[in-house]
Design an enzyme around this catalytic site. Sequence first.
Site, short mmCIF file in Angstrom:
data_model
loop_
_atom_site.label_atom_id
_atom_site.label_comp_id
_atom_site.label_asym_id
_atom_site.label_seq_id
_atom_site.Cartn_x
_atom_site.Cartn_y
_atom_site.Cartn_z
N PRO A 1 0.78 -1.25 0.00
CA PRO A 1 0.00 0.00 0.00
C PRO A 1 0.81 1.30 0.00
O PRO A 1 0.83 2.05 0.97
CB PRO A 1 -0.84 -0.13 1.26
CG PRO A 1 -0.01 -0.95 2.18
CD PRO A 1 0.72 -1.92 1.30
N CYS A 2 1.43 1.58 -1.14
CA CYS A 2 2.19 2.83 -1.25
C CYS A 2 1.28 4.05 -1.24
O CYS A 2 1.73 5.16 -0.97
CB CYS A 2 3.06 2.80 -2.50
SG CYS A 2 2.18 2.41 -4.01
#
Length: 176
Positions: free
Chosen positions: A137-138
């Site tokens: 989850p950047c």
Amino acid sequence: MKPIIYWTEFKHNQWNFYIAATDQGLCFVGSQGEGFEELSTWASKKVKGFVLLDDEEYMKPYSDALKRYFNKETKDLKVSIDLYGTDFQKEVWTVLQSIPHGETLTYSEVAKLLDKPKAVRAVSTAIGANPVMIVVPCHRVIGKNGLLTGFRGGLEMKKQLLALEKGSEKTERATK
């Protein structure tokens, strides 16, 4: 034997992007609305001698997991992943996986968690190279000032993902 990269076009509600996996796990999640070329370009740079194979059935577990996430049926995208990157990039991506659903960190905070507080730019570059966005989850990494900054899928996609995960004060601040 050439490595096989299985792929399919993921379409669900307003979401439309390509996803790909090897025998080891999900290796690529594309940008919203981008074409197949994004996947083929990534594969040609990262996987030597690969074969791309359109296989919706093989990709079904990954598609189903993403659908559950987008339907808010799960907060955890627990699928196997096969990451292609440098050791440093993989370190950064491991930290990203520890950011809880609905929360955000700044690039500086990620660098500190790596015990490399001065490596903010390198951290930012590694985050931008994340081939498995959403699952790694950047989108949960924001600027020090609380504003949205770069995202391979575009800032609109980042905003939509953070809004989907809304729940923490930091996330709500970041999506305004």
